[in-house]
Motif scaffolding. Structure first.
Motif, PDB file in Angstrom:
ATOM      1  N   VAL A   1      39.586  28.716 -48.809  1.00  0.00           N
ATOM      2  CA  VAL A   1      38.528  29.227 -47.731  1.00  0.00           C
ATOM      3  C   VAL A   1      38.309  27.924 -46.846  1.00  0.00           C
ATOM      4  CG1 VAL A   1      35.986  29.874 -47.452  1.00  0.00           C
ATOM      5  CG2 VAL A   1      37.421  30.412 -49.580  1.00  0.00           C
ATOM      6  N   PRO A   2      38.579  27.960 -45.806  1.00  0.00           N
ATOM      7  CA  PRO A   2      38.167  26.742 -44.675  1.00  0.00           C
ATOM      8  C   PRO A   2      36.653  26.704 -44.485  1.00  0.00           C
ATOM      9  CG  PRO A   2      39.156  28.384 -43.362  1.00  0.00           C
ATOM     10  CD  PRO A   2      39.532  29.003 -44.536  1.00  0.00           C
ATOM     11  N   LEU A   3      36.093  25.319 -44.408  1.00  0.00           N
ATOM     12  CA  LEU A   3      34.678  25.541 -44.097  1.00  0.00           C
ATOM     13  C   LEU A   3      34.614  24.801 -42.723  1.00  0.00           C
ATOM     14  CD1 LEU A   3      33.478  23.810 -47.641  1.00  0.00           C
ATOM     15  CD2 LEU A   3      33.581  26.240 -46.744  1.00  0.00           C
ATOM     16  N   ASP A   4      36.052  24.704 -41.983  1.00  0.00           N
ATOM     17  CA  ASP A   4      36.003  24.160 -40.610  1.00  0.00           C
ATOM     18  C   ASP A   4      36.929  25.165 -40.009  1.00  0.00           C
ATOM     19  OD1 ASP A   4      34.310  21.350 -40.688  1.00  0.00           O
ATOM     20  OD2 ASP A   4      35.981  21.299 -42.214  1.00  0.00           O
ATOM     21  N   PRO A   5      36.761  25.362 -38.701  1.00  0.00           N
ATOM     22  CA  PRO A   5      37.851  26.230 -37.945  1.00  0.00           C
ATOM     23  C   PRO A   5      39.110  25.474 -38.032  1.00  0.00           C
ATOM     24  CG  PRO A   5      35.984  25.698 -36.553  1.00  0.00           C
ATOM     25  CD  PRO A   5      35.514  25.096 -37.663  1.00  0.00           C
ATOM     26  N   VAL A   6      40.147  26.427 -38.405  1.00  0.00           N
ATOM     27  CA  VAL A   6      41.612  25.996 -38.499  1.00  0.00           C
ATOM     28  C   VAL A   6      42.651  26.690 -37.623  1.00  0.00           C
ATOM     29  CG1 VAL A   6      41.197  24.737 -40.534  1.00  0.00           C
ATOM     30  CG2 VAL A   6      41.948  27.319 -40.304  1.00  0.00           C
ATOM     31  N   GLU A   7      43.120  26.008 -37.048  1.00  0.00           N
ATOM     32  CA  GLU A   7      44.430  26.591 -36.386  1.00  0.00           C
ATOM     33  C   GLU A   7      45.769  26.270 -36.853  1.00  0.00           C
ATOM     34  OE1 GLU A   7      44.240  28.640 -33.659  1.00  0.00           O
ATOM     35  OE2 GLU A   7      42.142  28.735 -33.342  1.00  0.00           O
TER      36      GLU A   7
ATOM     37  N   LEU B   1      53.439  33.411 -43.779  1.00  0.00           N
ATOM     38  CA  LEU B   1      52.420  34.097 -43.270  1.00  0.00           C
ATOM     39  C   LEU B   1      51.422  33.020 -42.931  1.00  0.00           C
ATOM     40  CD1 LEU B   1      52.312  37.066 -45.995  1.00  0.00           C
ATOM     41  CD2 LEU B   1      53.117  37.170 -43.621  1.00  0.00           C
ATOM     42  N   GLU B   2      50.851  33.026 -41.724  1.00  0.00           N
ATOM     43  CA  GLU B   2      49.724  31.995 -41.564  1.00  0.00           C
ATOM     44  C   GLU B   2      48.540  32.851 -40.490  1.00  0.00           C
ATOM     45  OE1 GLU B   2      50.909  28.481 -39.929  1.00  0.00           O
ATOM     46  OE2 GLU B   2      52.936  29.013 -39.312  1.00  0.00           O
ATOM     47  N   TRP B   3      47.472  32.226 -40.848  1.00  0.00           N
ATOM     48  CA  TRP B   3      46.438  32.974 -39.667  1.00  0.00           C
ATOM     49  C   TRP B   3      45.433  31.836 -39.388  1.00  0.00           C
ATOM     50  CZ3 TRP B   3      47.676  34.880 -44.752  1.00  0.00           C
ATOM     51  CH2 TRP B   3      48.053  36.142 -44.671  1.00  0.00           C
ATOM     52  N   PRO B   4      45.266  31.947 -38.161  1.00  0.00           N
ATOM     53  CA  PRO B   4      44.028  31.073 -37.623  1.00  0.00           C
ATOM     54  C   PRO B   4      42.628  31.702 -38.235  1.00  0.00           C
ATOM     55  CG  PRO B   4      45.239  31.698 -35.729  1.00  0.00           C
ATOM     56  CD  PRO B   4      45.689  32.646 -37.011  1.00  0.00           C
ATOM     57  N   MET B   5      41.854  30.752 -38.750  1.00  0.00           N
ATOM     58  CA  MET B   5      40.682  31.012 -39.508  1.00  0.00           C
ATOM     59  C   MET B   5      39.559  30.434 -38.958  1.00  0.00           C
ATOM     60  SD  MET B   5      42.951  30.804 -43.128  1.00  0.00           S
ATOM     61  CE  MET B   5      41.376  31.704 -44.289  1.00  0.00           C
ATOM     62  N   ALA B   6      38.462  31.211 -39.313  1.00  0.00           N
ATOM     63  CA  ALA B   6      37.127  30.758 -39.053  1.00  0.00           C
ATOM     64  C   ALA B   6      36.351  30.244 -40.355  1.00  0.00           C
ATOM     65  CB  ALA B   6      36.116  31.711 -38.318  1.00  0.00           C
ATOM     66  N   PRO B   7      35.520  29.238 -40.354  1.00  0.00           N
ATOM     67  CA  PRO B   7      34.702  29.001 -41.693  1.00  0.00           C
ATOM     68  C   PRO B   7      34.091  30.365 -42.373  1.00  0.00           C
ATOM     69  CG  PRO B   7      33.911  27.427 -39.850  1.00  0.00           C
ATOM     70  CD  PRO B   7      34.982  28.782 -39.259  1.00  0.00           C
TER      71      PRO B   7
ATOM     72  N   PHE C   1      33.562  34.637 -47.536  1.00  0.00           N
ATOM     73  CA  PHE C   1      32.686  33.671 -48.070  1.00  0.00           C
ATOM     74  C   PHE C   1      31.762  33.317 -47.143  1.00  0.00           C
ATOM     75  CE2 PHE C   1      35.979  33.523 -50.891  1.00  0.00           C
ATOM     76  CZ  PHE C   1      35.595  32.758 -51.930  1.00  0.00           C
ATOM     77  N   ALA C   2      31.356  34.150 -45.986  1.00  0.00           N
ATOM     78  CA  ALA C   2      30.496  33.349 -44.834  1.00  0.00           C
ATOM     79  C   ALA C   2      29.091  33.152 -45.087  1.00  0.00           C
ATOM     80  CB  ALA C   2      30.495  34.705 -43.802  1.00  0.00           C
ATOM     81  N   ASP C   3      28.841  33.764 -46.268  1.00  0.00           N
ATOM     82  CA  ASP C   3      27.210  33.594 -46.807  1.00  0.00           C
ATOM     83  C   ASP C   3      27.209  32.316 -47.517  1.00  0.00           C
ATOM     84  OD1 ASP C   3      26.601  36.099 -45.730  1.00  0.00           O
ATOM     85  OD2 ASP C   3      26.342  36.972 -47.469  1.00  0.00           O
TER      86      ASP C   3
END
Length: 270
Positions: free
Chosen positions: A133-139, A186-192, A25-27
């Motif tokens: 989809v995160p719209l902010d960085p999440v840890e 299952l979990e993943w650090p994620m970028a916007p 969803f980066a775009d």
């Protein structure tokens, strides 16, 4: 399709019920942030505040706003996103079920409780997928999912998030504590713009947001070829009052548009 999920990713989705897709969803991140701001400024009829009086922070959610927030519909109709949904579900056809916004302000201690989405819905089938989809960085405040839970032989009891009361009566599995019970989470650090894809029947939840920044998340839910309307013993969530469908029906396309294959635009000559 460019950047379609690999065969290995599709196999992992079928096995585990959840995979991460980097940058899908980066775009759309900037437009979705603006869309979430519009949603917060003018909540829809299904908006909810998921904290109790005196509890720190704010946990807001709302859904079924794609009709009035163009950024939400644009993401749902993006061929790359709809095509990824088709590939993961192994489905020839993809319909939009609904969108969902979840915002946890800084210092919100309340977690998203463990639940499966499927038992709340009036639709069932194996060919389903949600993109979170995160719209902010999440840890720490990222989505957490129990591997293989979409294959359990009995669904988990749907509950109301604040009261923890049963949403429906019925023969359900009690809500488990995956950490205490040693389940594979299952979990993943994620970028916007990254996306976790998961089945409607995958057990999932999320911690509170103890960070100093807000955690905005946008979700899209899609259904595939085998999705059918099912009767529930009460109003579903989302409720979709007056939908006029009967158990066993496909979802009506005027309410739940087909986004894959990409509809061909009609010309003036038909």
């Amino acid at each position: 399709m460019k950047n379609a999920p690999s065969a290995e990713t599709c196999a992992a989705f079928a096995r585990d019920g959840a995979v991460v897709l980097r940058g899908l969803f980066a775009d759309h991140v900037a437009a979705l942030r603006a869309g979430v701001a519009a949603n917060l400024a003018a909540p829809g009829p299904h908006a909810a505040e998921n904290t109790v009086d005196g509890e720190a922070g704010r946990f807001f959610d709302d859904y079924v706003n794609w009709h009035r927030i163009p950024a939400f519909e644009a993401a749902a109709r993006d061929p790359r996103i709809a095509g990824a949904a088709a590939a993961l579900m192994a489905s020839d056809r993809v319909q939009l079920f609904h969108d969902h916004v979840l915002v946890k302000e800084p210092g919100t201690s309340r977690p998203t409780p463990w639940h499966q989405d499927g038992p709340y819905y009036f639709v069932c089938g194996r060919q389903t997928v949600s993109f979170w989809v995160p719209l902010d960085p999440v840890e720490e405040a990222t989505l957490r999912l129990v591997a293989g839970s979409h294959l359990w032989d009995k669904p988990v009891l749907p509950t109301r998030w604040l009261s923890e009361e049963a949403f429906f009566p019925g023969d359900y599995r009690p809500v488990p504590d995956p950490d205490a019970e040693g389940m594979t989470v299952l979990e993943w650090p994620m970028a916007p713009g990254d996306a976790v894809a998961f089945s409607f029947d995958t057990l999932h939840g999320a911690r509170g947001n103890e960070a100093r920044s807000r955690r905005r998340a946008f979700s899209l839910r899609f259904v595939g070829d085998d999705a059918r309307v099912v009767a529930r013993p009460g109003a579903t969530s989302p409720p979709f009052p007056g939908h006029g469908m009967a158990p066993g029906d496909r979802l009506r396309e005027d309410w739940f548009p087909t986004v894959w294959p990409v509809p061909v635009a009609k010309t003036a000559n038909g």
